[in-house]
Design a protein around this motif. Structure first.
Motif, PDB file in Angstrom:
ATOM      1  N   ASN A 113     -69.060 -48.435  29.226  1.00  0.00           N
ATOM      2  CA  ASN A 113     -69.145 -47.438  30.282  1.00  0.00           C
ATOM      3  C   ASN A 113     -69.411 -46.078  29.668  1.00  0.00           C
ATOM      4  N   SER A 114     -70.309 -45.297  30.294  1.00  0.00           N
ATOM      5  CA  SER A 114     -70.639 -43.952  29.845  1.00  0.00           C
ATOM      6  C   SER A 114     -70.845 -43.085  31.083  1.00  0.00           C
ATOM      7  N   THR A 115     -69.838 -42.313  31.424  1.00  0.00           N
ATOM      8  CA  THR A 115     -69.866 -41.514  32.652  1.00  0.00           C
ATOM      9  C   THR A 115     -69.346 -40.114  32.379  1.00  0.00           C
ATOM     10  N   VAL A 116     -69.784 -39.186  33.241  1.00  0.00           N
ATOM     11  CA  VAL A 116     -69.298 -37.814  33.216  1.00  0.00           C
ATOM     12  C   VAL A 116     -68.168 -37.717  34.219  1.00  0.00           C
ATOM     13  N   THR A 117     -67.013 -37.339  33.756  1.00  0.00           N
ATOM     14  CA  THR A 117     -65.831 -37.319  34.622  1.00  0.00           C
ATOM     15  C   THR A 117     -65.573 -35.958  35.247  1.00  0.00           C
ATOM     16  N   SER A 118     -65.596 -34.896  34.467  1.00  0.00           N
ATOM     17  CA  SER A 118     -65.257 -33.576  34.989  1.00  0.00           C
ATOM     18  C   SER A 118     -65.906 -32.511  34.112  1.00  0.00           C
ATOM     19  N   ASP A 119     -65.711 -31.269  34.516  1.00  0.00           N
ATOM     20  CA  ASP A 119     -66.193 -30.127  33.742  1.00  0.00           C
ATOM     21  C   ASP A 119     -65.047 -29.531  32.934  1.00  0.00           C
ATOM     22  N   MET A 120     -65.365 -29.199  31.685  1.00  0.00           N
ATOM     23  CA  MET A 120     -64.378 -28.618  30.787  1.00  0.00           C
ATOM     24  C   MET A 120     -64.731 -27.158  30.520  1.00  0.00           C
ATOM     25  N   ASN A 121     -63.711 -26.322  30.407  1.00  0.00           N
ATOM     26  CA  ASN A 121     -63.905 -24.902  30.134  1.00  0.00           C
ATOM     27  C   ASN A 121     -64.028 -24.658  28.626  1.00  0.00           C
ATOM     28  N   CYS A 122     -64.874 -23.720  28.299  1.00  0.00           N
ATOM     29  CA  CYS A 122     -65.020 -23.279  26.901  1.00  0.00           C
ATOM     30  C   CYS A 122     -65.317 -21.796  26.907  1.00  0.00           C
ATOM     31  N   ILE A 184     -75.582 -33.198  27.245  1.00  0.00           N
ATOM     32  CA  ILE A 184     -74.610 -34.271  27.450  1.00  0.00           C
ATOM     33  C   ILE A 184     -75.254 -35.450  28.181  1.00  0.00           C
ATOM     34  N   MET A 185     -76.099 -35.194  29.143  1.00  0.00           N
ATOM     35  CA  MET A 185     -76.744 -36.277  29.885  1.00  0.00           C
ATOM     36  C   MET A 185     -77.728 -37.043  28.999  1.00  0.00           C
ATOM     37  N   ASN A 186     -78.417 -36.362  28.121  1.00  0.00           N
ATOM     38  CA  ASN A 186     -79.310 -37.059  27.178  1.00  0.00           C
ATOM     39  C   ASN A 186     -78.520 -38.004  26.262  1.00  0.00           C
ATOM     40  N   ILE A 187     -77.372 -37.547  25.808  1.00  0.00           N
ATOM     41  CA  ILE A 187     -76.523 -38.403  24.964  1.00  0.00           C
ATOM     42  C   ILE A 187     -76.069 -39.627  25.750  1.00  0.00           C
ATOM     43  N   SER A 188     -75.694 -39.437  27.005  1.00  0.00           N
ATOM     44  CA  SER A 188     -75.249 -40.565  27.823  1.00  0.00           C
ATOM     45  C   SER A 188     -76.360 -41.583  28.027  1.00  0.00           C
TER      46      SER A 188
END
Length: 260
Positions: A113-122, A184-188
């Protein structure tokens, strides 16, 4: 009265006749001896001059070689000292991280599984004493290790694991959050296309995560230690060659003294 006639004996006449020749021969022999002695003295003086010149040249050569040998030894010692310092720096950085890493075994991971779960602050730097907040998507990847049924979360490397225990990859924070999202989407997509990727896992199974790559693997350790080792061996070789040259020079001088 009887007249006495004095006759010269033949021996006396011959002796008187031979005296001029004998004196000439004696003069010739004496002159030859003097000439030979003079020639011998000249030859000895010439030999002594050549000998003095030869010794002077040898002294000049030794005097010229001595500073060069000292510089070569100093160069070799400097190279050895530099390599030891490099070993020390590598020992507290690369070798320490390599030895303390728990992910030592290499295996094959199947992407489940390879999914984006949430947004992280930086936060990113916008100037002197200026920091602003941006966001990047958190990608979570789960894999099956060596087809054993063991499901683990995949992380990019040790730095990512220390920075975020949930996300696969932490990009460099920047103002444009859309660019970070595209990365990040390219990596996924790549992970989904490959399905099977090499990974590193903890053989003791104390860590629940596995790594896609290691910061300091066998290749990195080998290349980092190769250059200090070459410098160390080069400095040691220079010192050995200088010492060998000095030993051979002394040996030749001793052999020359014995032949004289």
């Amino acid at each position: 009265m009887y007249r006495r006639s004095f006759r010269r004996s033949p021996g006396s006449a011959s002796v008187s006749k031979r005296r001029p020749g004998l004196s000439g021969k004696m003069f010739f022999v004496a002159g030859a001896k003097n000439t030979a002695s003079v020639g011998g003295n000249e030859r000895r003086s010439i030999y002594q001059k050549f000998r003095e010149v030869d010794l002077l040249d040898k002294k000049k050569t030794v005097t010229a070689l001595k500073p060069g040998e000292d510089r070569a030894i100093l160069l070799g010692l400097g190279m050895i000292f530099s390599s030891v310092m490099m070993y020390f720096v590598l020992g507290i950085t690369i070798l320490r991280s390599y030895a303390e890493s728990a992910w030592t075994e290499e295996g094959v991971c199947v992407v489940l599984n390879s999914t984006v779960t949430s947004d992280m602050n930086c936060s990113y730097n916008c100037g002197s004493d200026c920091w602003r907040v941006s966001k990047y998507p958190c990608l979570q990847v789960y894999v099956n290790v060596n087809n054993t049924g063991r499901v683990c979360r995949l992380s990019h490397n040790e730095e990512t694991q220390d920075a975020s225990s949930e996300c696969f990859y932490v990009p460099r924070c920047q103002k444009d959050s859309g660019q970070m999202h595209s990365v990040i989407m390219n990596i996924s997509e790549r992970l989904k296309a490959q399905r099977q990727v090499p990974c590193y896992y903890d053989p003791s199974e104390q860590r629940e995560t596995v790594l896609l790559t290691r910061l300091y693997d066998h290749g990195v350790v080998f290349h980092s230690l190769m250059w200090p080792s070459c410098i160390f061996l080069g400095g040691l070789l220079i010192i050995v060659l200088v010492k060998l040259t000095q030993y051979l020079s002394r040996l030749c001088e001793e052999i020359g003294k014995l032949k004289r």
